[in-house]
Structure formats: structure tokens, C-alpha cells
Write a protein that holds these residues in place. Structure first.
Motif, PDB file in Angstrom:
ATOM      1  N   HIS A  65      94.431  -4.604  27.830  1.00  0.00           N
ATOM      2  CA  HIS A  65      95.891  -4.645  27.854  1.00  0.00           C
ATOM      3  C   HIS A  65      96.379  -6.048  27.488  1.00  0.00           C
ATOM      4  CE1 HIS A  65      99.757  -3.037  29.168  1.00  0.00           C
ATOM      5  NE2 HIS A  65      99.996  -4.246  29.661  1.00  0.00           N
ATOM      6  N   GLY A  66      95.745  -7.051  28.115  1.00  0.00           N
ATOM      7  CA  GLY A  66      96.187  -8.432  27.873  1.00  0.00           C
ATOM      8  C   GLY A  66      95.852  -8.916  26.469  1.00  0.00           C
ATOM      9  N   ALA A  67      94.717  -8.454  25.937  1.00  0.00           N
ATOM     10  CA  ALA A  67      94.279  -8.927  24.618  1.00  0.00           C
ATOM     11  C   ALA A  67      94.922  -8.121  23.493  1.00  0.00           C
ATOM     12  CB  ALA A  67      92.759  -8.824  24.513  1.00  0.00           C
ATOM     13  N   GLY A  68      95.483  -6.958  23.844  1.00  0.00           N
ATOM     14  CA  GLY A  68      96.093  -6.114  22.811  1.00  0.00           C
ATOM     15  C   GLY A  68      95.052  -5.473  21.907  1.00  0.00           C
ATOM     16  N   ARG A  69      93.832  -5.380  22.381  1.00  0.00           N
ATOM     17  CA  ARG A  69      92.789  -4.690  21.608  1.00  0.00           C
ATOM     18  C   ARG A  69      91.692  -4.198  22.547  1.00  0.00           C
ATOM     19  NH1 ARG A  69      89.721 -10.170  19.541  1.00  0.00           N
ATOM     20  NH2 ARG A  69      91.713 -11.230  19.634  1.00  0.00           N
ATOM     21  N   SER A  70      90.882  -3.286  22.031  1.00  0.00           N
ATOM     22  CA  SER A  70      89.821  -2.719  22.856  1.00  0.00           C
ATOM     23  C   SER A  70      88.774  -3.798  23.169  1.00  0.00           C
ATOM     24  CB  SER A  70      89.190  -1.551  22.086  1.00  0.00           C
ATOM     25  OG  SER A  70      87.835  -1.434  22.416  1.00  0.00           O
ATOM     26  N   VAL A  71      88.132  -3.690  24.322  1.00  0.00           N
ATOM     27  CA  VAL A  71      87.113  -4.686  24.667  1.00  0.00           C
ATOM     28  C   VAL A  71      85.919  -4.629  23.713  1.00  0.00           C
ATOM     29  CG1 VAL A  71      87.704  -4.918  27.120  1.00  0.00           C
ATOM     30  CG2 VAL A  71      86.060  -3.165  26.408  1.00  0.00           C
ATOM     31  N   ASP A  72      85.728  -3.494  23.048  1.00  0.00           N
ATOM     32  CA  ASP A  72      84.633  -3.392  22.068  1.00  0.00           C
ATOM     33  C   ASP A  72      84.834  -4.364  20.910  1.00  0.00           C
ATOM     34  OD1 ASP A  72      83.730  -1.360  23.616  1.00  0.00           O
ATOM     35  OD2 ASP A  72      84.592   0.234  22.369  1.00  0.00           O
ATOM     36  N   GLU A  73      86.076  -4.789  20.717  1.00  0.00           N
ATOM     37  CA  GLU A  73      86.355  -5.701  19.603  1.00  0.00           C
ATOM     38  C   GLU A  73      86.301  -7.165  20.038  1.00  0.00           C
ATOM     39  OE1 GLU A  73      90.065  -4.482  17.719  1.00  0.00           O
ATOM     40  OE2 GLU A  73      89.570  -2.425  18.303  1.00  0.00           O
ATOM     41  N   ILE A  74      85.914  -7.394  21.283  1.00  0.00           N
ATOM     42  CA  ILE A  74      85.810  -8.775  21.776  1.00  0.00           C
ATOM     43  C   ILE A  74      84.327  -9.142  21.839  1.00  0.00           C
ATOM     44  CG2 ILE A  74      86.302 -10.322  23.729  1.00  0.00           C
ATOM     45  CD1 ILE A  74      88.673  -8.504  24.434  1.00  0.00           C
ATOM     46  N   ASP A  75      83.989 -10.342  21.366  1.00  0.00           N
ATOM     47  CA  ASP A  75      82.590 -10.798  21.401  1.00  0.00           C
ATOM     48  C   ASP A  75      82.037 -10.712  22.823  1.00  0.00           C
ATOM     49  OD1 ASP A  75      82.259 -11.401  18.858  1.00  0.00           O
ATOM     50  OD2 ASP A  75      82.415 -13.596  19.072  1.00  0.00           O
ATOM     51  N   GLY A  76      80.792 -10.237  22.947  1.00  0.00           N
ATOM     52  CA  GLY A  76      80.208 -10.063  24.277  1.00  0.00           C
ATOM     53  C   GLY A  76      80.289 -11.300  25.161  1.00  0.00           C
ATOM     54  N   PRO A  77      79.825 -12.478  24.692  1.00  0.00           N
ATOM     55  CA  PRO A  77      79.846 -13.654  25.576  1.00  0.00           C
ATOM     56  C   PRO A  77      81.259 -14.045  26.023  1.00  0.00           C
ATOM     57  CG  PRO A  77      78.374 -14.021  23.712  1.00  0.00           C
ATOM     58  CD  PRO A  77      79.092 -12.738  23.435  1.00  0.00           C
ATOM     59  N   LEU A  78      82.219 -13.807  25.145  1.00  0.00           N
ATOM     60  CA  LEU A  78      83.608 -14.104  25.501  1.00  0.00           C
ATOM     61  C   LEU A  78      84.113 -13.092  26.537  1.00  0.00           C
ATOM     62  CD1 LEU A  78      85.729 -16.151  24.569  1.00  0.00           C
ATOM     63  CD2 LEU A  78      86.485 -14.485  22.860  1.00  0.00           C
ATOM     64  N   LEU A  79      83.704 -11.844  26.334  1.00  0.00           N
ATOM     65  CA  LEU A  79      84.101 -10.780  27.261  1.00  0.00           C
ATOM     66  C   LEU A  79      83.553 -11.064  28.666  1.00  0.00           C
ATOM     67  CD1 LEU A  79      85.452  -8.022  27.622  1.00  0.00           C
ATOM     68  CD2 LEU A  79      83.328  -6.946  26.808  1.00  0.00           C
ATOM     69  N   ASP A  80      82.328 -11.580  28.746  1.00  0.00           N
ATOM     70  CA  ASP A  80      81.757 -11.917  30.062  1.00  0.00           C
ATOM     71  C   ASP A  80      82.660 -12.929  30.783  1.00  0.00           C
ATOM     72  OD1 ASP A  80      79.518 -10.324  29.553  1.00  0.00           O
ATOM     73  OD2 ASP A  80      78.387 -12.003  28.692  1.00  0.00           O
ATOM     74  N   ILE A  81      83.111 -13.936  30.036  1.00  0.00           N
ATOM     75  CA  ILE A  81      83.964 -14.971  30.649  1.00  0.00           C
ATOM     76  C   ILE A  81      85.275 -14.351  31.121  1.00  0.00           C
ATOM     77  CG2 ILE A  81      85.278 -17.090  30.167  1.00  0.00           C
ATOM     78  CD1 ILE A  81      83.009 -17.895  28.235  1.00  0.00           C
ATOM     79  N   LEU A  82      85.824 -13.460  30.300  1.00  0.00           N
ATOM     80  CA  LEU A  82      87.086 -12.807  30.693  1.00  0.00           C
ATOM     81  C   LEU A  82      86.887 -11.937  31.933  1.00  0.00           C
ATOM     82  CD1 LEU A  82      88.377 -11.825  27.142  1.00  0.00           C
ATOM     83  CD2 LEU A  82      89.443 -13.460  28.696  1.00  0.00           C
ATOM     84  N   ARG A  83      85.776 -11.214  31.966  1.00  0.00           N
ATOM     85  CA  ARG A  83      85.524 -10.348  33.138  1.00  0.00           C
ATOM     86  C   ARG A  83      85.432 -11.186  34.414  1.00  0.00           C
ATOM     87  NH1 ARG A  83      81.019  -6.572  30.086  1.00  0.00           N
ATOM     88  NH2 ARG A  83      82.464  -5.000  29.299  1.00  0.00           N
ATOM     89  N   LEU A  84      84.708 -12.284  34.305  1.00  0.00           N
ATOM     90  CA  LEU A  84      84.562 -13.149  35.480  1.00  0.00           C
ATOM     91  C   LEU A  84      85.919 -13.697  35.914  1.00  0.00           C
ATOM     92  CD1 LEU A  84      82.259 -14.226  37.206  1.00  0.00           C
ATOM     93  CD2 LEU A  84      82.107 -16.208  35.674  1.00  0.00           C
TER      94      LEU A  84
END
Ligand SMILES: C[S@@+](CC[C@H](N)C(=O)[O-])C[C@H]1O[C@@H](n2cnc3c(N)ncnc32)[C@H](O)[C@@H]1O
Length: 444
Positions: A65-84
Motif C-alpha cells: 500500500h505504501g509503496a504503491g506496488r506489489s511486494v513481488d516488485e521490490i528487491d528481496g533485501p530491500l523488502l527485508d528491511i521494510l518488513r523489519l
């Protein structure tokens, strides 16, 4: 701001889980040891790593919702930081500044300034609402889907739980919440070696509610306890104890000839309890496990007991028929033990159920062929999914004419295990894993 070592460790756990299917609870202790992180810092790293693994579904919806795109389109290592980061914002008391700043620092250290700006923007948006408000905004409207979202479970698992709870599906929220609680450690006092009363006294634990061999421990490392080191006791969920006990208590037609079989024995918890009970009557247990490393665990767990280990496939074991009692503790999705592995709920899929039910059906059939007339099979799973439990049993009864015993009668004093004839335990009701068990007798 420099990178915080506690969050760095939590991040490494998330990465190991995502990249190499690691188990969070196996990776984290080594990292904490290597980095000399202990005490409150270790507790925080654990909370962040396990919590972010568990709540992935909720976190990802807020991130998308915040990124305006699906999490599949976010680089994995960046997604880990966002999840944390989002986990800290929504599910901890860590202040928003600390949650955002430490996440931005992690992103800057790893990727430089550009991506740290993205992290900053997504986390600021995530922090605009509380967890409850995000649930209001993003959760599906159907009641089960909404609870699944709120308690961060895949919807198909929540639906499977609701189906298994049946008329008591109103307990679904309590059940899903129980998956996020750290389970109390259960010990089993090995019959013939030590009583639960003695074990409770020696360990400072409390005697169990349901199994005469169970002791609850509040905390500490059970591996350090003397009775465990000496093999007089072991760690075993009380529900698993009840499964083994139900097999030994089931009424046979004719005398018990003392030939017992555990057809899916690895790593050997139930085989050890069966072996200890068999030893009292000079009975014999055969234990089957096809995976050599798991068979070795069975050997270790039962080394001084009358248990013979066979490294063969249970569907084609080559063992001679005529067993009095057989346990089929079948390989299953493990949906009833999700509280033991933070990431487990997101690893499983409905396709696993489809594959496993074929194996479960074949193992139960193989057990039936090895059972003597008047003997009893107990079929059990640590999953309450109806396809793995009552459907397997109903299909077997239809095909073979097996007599379904009232399994509840094999669990005296254990309340609330369903309408029978099978029994279903639940974490939120019994404090055990969600073990299912059904006792089936072969007509004479
Ligand atoms: C739920 S675990 C059993 C747990 C065990 N009864 C205990 O209490 O420690 C299922 C076991 O079945 C084994 N298994 C898988 N395929 C099998 C097969 N074809 N025949 C027999 N066992 C099998 C798995 O390796 C696993 O160790």
C-alpha cells in the motif's frame, strides 16, 4: 546513524529465511552467539526476527500500500528491511523515529542514499496508521479472511482451522492468537524411570493437566536438566504424549500379544514413550523411519528400550503382519504446530495438503495390512486440516470396514476434544499442539 547490531541480526534472519528457506529458530541462536549479543538485546533481536517472520502477510499488505506496488516488485533485501521496519511500527512499542531511522540506516549501509529514501517514504506512510487502523483499511470483508489478516495467517490456513473448529469457529481468533505465543516447554517423565511428580520436584516445573507423564517448565534450557541428560525425561509436547498413550489404552479384541509398531517413528518421541510402556510388560516395539538421519534420532531416543528400528518405507516395510497395536503418526502439513516455527505458516501451501493426503492414505492402508484382527491402529497428525484428519479416517473406514473406537474414552480427564469418535486437541484450549487422533479396530 550507524547500523544497530541487534536489527542487523534480525535482518540476517529474515534474509536467510527468504533466500535459502532457513528456519528462523535454527539460524538466530548461532548469530546471537557469534555477535556476542545477549540479555535484553538478544530478546529484542528474537522478538523482531520471529515477529517479522510470523506477520509477513500483514506487513506485506501495508508495504505494498505504501509503496504503491506489489511486494513481488521490490528487491528481496530491500523488502527485508521494510518488513523489519513496519513490524517495529505496527507490532512493538518501539518509537516511530527509532523504527524509521534504524531502517533507513540499514538501507543506506546496504544500498546507498537512493533506496534509503524509498525506505523512509514507505515507513512514514506505514506509520500514519496503527495496526488496528491498517486492519480496518486493508482487511478483506469476509469474517475468516479478516481474522486471517488481523492475526497474520494465510487465508487458506485460517479457513482450514475454521472448518476443523466447525460449530466452534467463533474460537478462530483465539486459535490464531495462540500461534503467536511461545509454547510452554513440556517434558515427559519416562515411565519406569521417574514419575511426573518427582520430575516436577526436581525441575521446579508443574505437573501436566492431561498426561500422567507431563511436566510443564516455565523457562530455561531443558537440555541442561539432569533428568533429561540422564535419559529419564525428554522434551515432548503433552499432545504427543496423549497420542502414544491412546494407542496403549485402546481396547483390543483378545489379549495383547505385545507386538507394537510405530510406522512413522522419526525423530522418536512417541517411539520412546511407547518403548518405555512396552518395557514394563516385556512387550516389543518395531519403529519404521525411511530417512536415515531421522532413524538415527529414533535409535538415540530408544537405545535402552525394547525398540527395533527399521530404515524402510512404511508403505512397503517388509515387516511380518500380526501387530496388536500400530501407530501411524503420519507426515503432515504441521498446521497444528505453527507456534513452533515462526515462518512455517507462510511456507505451506494447499498443494502440500494434496500431496500429503495420498501418502497418509497409503500409510494407513499399509498399517491395516500389518494389523491382526482385533488389533488397533491409531492414526494421528499434528495438523487439524480436515483433509488430513477425518477425511483420511472416513475414507479408510469406508474401504475396510474398520471399527472406529471412541478416542475420547482413551483420553480420560481431557475435556473439549470434539464430538468424537476421533479426538482433536487445540493450542488455545489444551495448551498442546493441535494433535488429531483416531483409533480404529480391525474386525475379527
Ligand atoms: C510426524 S513425523 C513422526 C513423529 C514421531 N512419531 C515422533 O513422535 O517423534 C512423520 C515421520 O514420518 C516419516 N515418513 C515420511 N515418509 C514416510 C514413509 N513413506 N514411511 C514411513 N515414515 C515416513 C518422516 O520422515 C517423519 O519422520
Amino acid at each position: 546513524m550507524s547500523v544497530d547490531p541487534v536489527r542487523e541480526v534480525a535482518l540476517e534472519v529474515l534474509r536467510a529465511v527468504r533466500e535459502r528457506d532457513a528456519y528462523a529458530n535454527l539460524v538466530l541462536p548461532g548469530l546471537l552467539r557469534d555477535r556476542h549479543i545477549s540479555g535484553r538485546d538478544a530478546a529484542l533481536a528474537t522478538e523482531l526476527a520471529y515477529g517479522a517472520c510470523r506477520t509477513k502477510g500483514l506487513l506485506d499488505a501495508v508495504i505494498a500500500h505504501g509503496a504503491g506496488r506489489s511486494v513481488d516488485e521490490i528487491d528481496g533485501p530491500l523488502l527485508d528491511i521494510l518488513r523489519l521496519g513496519v513490524y517495529q511500527l505496527l507490532r512493538t512499542r518501539i518509537g516511530a523515529h527509532a523504527a524509521v531511522d534504524t531502517s533507513v540506516a540499514l538501507a543506506r549501509a546496504e544500498f546507498g542514499t537512493g533506496k534509503s529514501g524509498f525506505v523512509n517514504a514507505v515507513l512514514r506512510r506505514a506509520g500514519e496508521k496503527s495496526a488496528e487502523e491498517w486492519v480496518e483499511t486493508l482487511a478483506p470483508v469476509d469474517p475468516v479472511g479478516r481474522l486471517a489478516f488481523e492475526y497474520a495467517h494465510p487465508a487458506w490456513i485460517a479457513q482450514a482451522f475454521a472448518d476443523a473448529l466447525g460449530e466452534r469457529a467463533g474460537e478462530l481468533g483465539d486459535l490464531l492468537a495462540a500461534d503467536d505465543e511461545r509454547p510452554v516447554v513440556h517434558l515427559v517423565a519416562r515411565p519406569g524411570e521417574i514419575t511426573a511428580e518427582e520430575l516436577a520436584l526436581v525441575t521446579g516445573g508443574e505437573q501436566g493437566r492431561w498426561s500422567p507423564y507431563a511436566v510443564y517448565l516455565e523457562g530455561g534450557d531443558p537440555g541442561r536438566l539432569e533428568p533429561v541428560r540422564e535419559g529419564m525425561a525428554a522434551v515432548q509436547d503433552e499432545g504427543s504424549q496423549l497420542v502414544a498413550l491412546s494407542l496403549t489404552r485402546a481396547p483390543l479384541e483378545g489379549p495383547d500379544g505385545g507386538r507394537w509398531l510405530d510406522l512413522c517413528a522419526g525423530p522418536g518421541g512417541k517411539a520412546a514413550l511407547l518403548g518405555a510402556l512396552a518395557a514394563i510388560d516385556r512387550f516389543q516395539v518395531d519403529a519404521v523411519e525411511p530417512a536415515e538421519h531421522r532413524a538415527e534420532l529414533v535409535r538415540k531416543a530408544t537405545h535402552d528400550l525394547p525398540v527395533r528400528v527399521h530404515v524402510v518405507d512404511g508403505r512397503d516395510s517388509g515387516l511380518g503382519p500380526g501387530y496388536d497395536r500400530i501407530l501411524v503418526d503420519a507426515p503432515c502439513t504441521g498446521l497444528g504446530a505453527l507456534r513452533r516455527r515462526p515462518e512455517a505458516r507462510w511456507r505451506r501451501s494447499p498443494a502440500d495438503v494434496r500431496d500429503l493426503v495420498v501418502l497418509q492414505r497409503e500409510l494407513l492402508t499399509a498399517a491395516w495390512d500389518l494389523l491382526r484382527p482385533g488389533g488397533v491402529v491409531v492414526y494421528s497428525t499434528c495438523s487439524p486440516h480436515l483433509a488430513e484428519t477425518v477425511s483420511i479416517v472416513a475414507d479408510h473406514v469406508r474401504r475396510t470396514g474398520a471399527v472406529e473406537l471412541d478416542t475420547r474414552e482413551l483420553l480420560p480427564g481431557v475435556t473439549d476434544v470434539g464430538d468424537g469418535p476421533a479426538a482433536q486437541l487445540w493450542p488455545h484450549r489444551h495448551g498442546t499442539d493441535a494433535m488429531f487422533m483416531a483409533a480404529l479396530r480391525k474386525p475379527v
